[in-house]
Design an enzyme around this catalytic site. Structure first.
Site, PDB file in Angstrom:
ATOM      1  N   HIS A  93      14.798  66.034  -2.118  1.00 43.66           N
ATOM      2  CA  HIS A  93      14.827  65.084  -3.177  1.00 43.66           C
ATOM      3  C   HIS A  93      14.185  63.757  -3.163  1.00 43.66           C
ATOM      4  CE1 HIS A  93      17.769  67.896  -5.406  1.00 43.66           C
ATOM      5  NE2 HIS A  93      17.361  68.549  -4.235  1.00 43.66           N
ATOM      6  N   GLU A  95      15.282  60.713  -3.653  1.00 39.57           N
ATOM      7  CA  GLU A  95      16.346  59.853  -3.077  1.00 39.57           C
ATOM      8  C   GLU A  95      16.520  59.874  -1.729  1.00 39.57           C
ATOM      9  OE1 GLU A  95      16.568  61.638  -5.811  1.00 39.57           O
ATOM     10  OE2 GLU A  95      17.884  60.662  -7.350  1.00 39.57           O
ATOM     11  N   CYS A 120      20.726  63.659  -9.421  1.00 35.02           N
ATOM     12  CA  CYS A 120      21.447  64.754  -9.389  1.00 35.02           C
ATOM     13  C   CYS A 120      22.608  64.677  -8.790  1.00 35.02           C
ATOM     14  CB  CYS A 120      20.338  66.150  -9.292  1.00 35.02           C
ATOM     15  SG  CYS A 120      20.365  66.135  -7.300  1.00 35.02           S
ATOM     16  N   CYS A 123      22.112  64.378  -4.653  1.00 36.52           N
ATOM     17  CA  CYS A 123      21.593  63.207  -4.289  1.00 36.52           C
ATOM     18  C   CYS A 123      22.882  62.338  -4.437  1.00 36.52           C
ATOM     19  CB  CYS A 123      20.436  62.672  -5.441  1.00 36.52           C
ATOM     20  SG  CYS A 123      18.914  63.648  -4.782  1.00 36.52           S
TER      21      CYS A 123
HETATM   22 ZN   LIG Z   1      18.417  65.086  -6.489  1.00 36.20          ZN
END
Ligand SMILES: [Zn+2]
Length: 288
Positions: A93, A95, A120, A123
């Site tokens: 992801h 992040e 999300c 994350c």
């Molecule tokens: Zn994420």
């Protein structure tokens, strides 16, 4: 809101590519003067630059993230990375990519994160492993908030009696290695973060004309959001605007802690996503 024009964005993209997704404090100051804005606005203005490094063959959804290191005043870009024909759980992801980029390059305290979309749950959990995450500010396109607000009643390292934190873990020493590895890879191995399994591990991708790329294991109290060293190294490659099967590879080395190894399968899986015949050298380390 202050934004860069397309020409400026193109220039910033080239600059970011050369510096593998890093902007120094001096560069940020210059850009801030260019936009006449505050730091948070600048971090958000850099999100389109970060998102250009996204490789998303499955979702075609490009996410950018920018992590700000309070100690050096520099910023690190991150972008999502997906692997064709592999389990979705392996994706990196944006992040994670930004935090990994900051961590690998010596950041000590991530105090602010700008993200192009709401983070999300995975994350939020990944960020919850960071040192001083209770003070982490999060800037989204339409909202400035904090991790504390986005993840109330959090489950974290303290629930597993782990007193270490990502970006603030103690360095381990190497006793012996089954095969010689570079000094830089040794340093990454020593600084990996594996408080739950004890498998300090790291990866080096050595290319013919673009230098070396590294990854180190970043575990998470909720286990699943952990970032494997191979995913981390491939994310670093992506932040230089490169893809594994588009560059000539000299060697790929995975080093793990003997007796605790668990990374070979995931490393092989993500490598299979690329049309490369580069072999993985697997090295075992005994740690003190
Ligand atoms: Zn994420």
């Amino acid at each position: 809101m202050a934004v860069f024009n397309p020409q400026q964005l193109k220039k910033l993209e080239q600059q970011a590519k050369r510096n593998r997704g890093h902007f120094s404090h001096a560069q940020l100051n210059e850009l801030q003067a260019q936009l006449s804005c505050d730091l948070d606005t600048l971090l958000k203005a850099l999100l389109p630059v970060a998102a250009t490094f996204s490789q998303a063959p499955i979702s075609h959804f490009n996410v950018g993230a920018v992590a700000y290191d309070k100690t050096t005043g520099g910023a690190y870009l991150g972008a999502n990375l997906e692997f064709s024909h592999q389990a979705l759980s392996l994706v990196v992801h944006a992040e994670q990519s930004a935090i990994n980029n900051a961590w690998l390059n010596g950041a000590n305290e991530i105090s602010r994160m700008a993200i192009s979309d709401a983070p999300c749950g995975y994350c939020r959990q990944f960020m919850n492993e960071l040192d001083k995450c209770a003070e982490l500010a999060i800037m989204l396109p339409t909202l400035n908030t904090s991790l504390k607000e986005l993840l109330p009643s959090a489950f974290g390292p303290q629930d597993l009696d782990n007193s270490q934190r990502l970006l603030a873990s103690t360095q381990s020493n190497i006793k012996s290695l089954s095969h010689e590895i570079s000094d830089t890879l040794k340093t990454h191995l020593q600084n990996a973060y594996a408080p739950y399994t004890g498998n300090l591990s790291a990866v080096e991708i050595s290319t013919q004309s673009h230098g070396q790329f590294y990854g180190r294991y970043a575990e998470n109290a909720a286990y699943s959001p952990s970032l494997s060293p191979m995913q981390g190294a491939l994310s670093q490659l992506a932040l230089a605007g490169l893809k594994l099967d588009e560059v000539a590879i000299n060697a790929i080395t995975l080093v793990e802690t003997k007796g605790y190894e668990n990374q070979q399968a995931v490393a092989d899986a993500v490598l299979k996503s690329y049309a490369t015949d580069a072999a993985l050298l697997h090295v075992l380390a005994e740690m003190e």
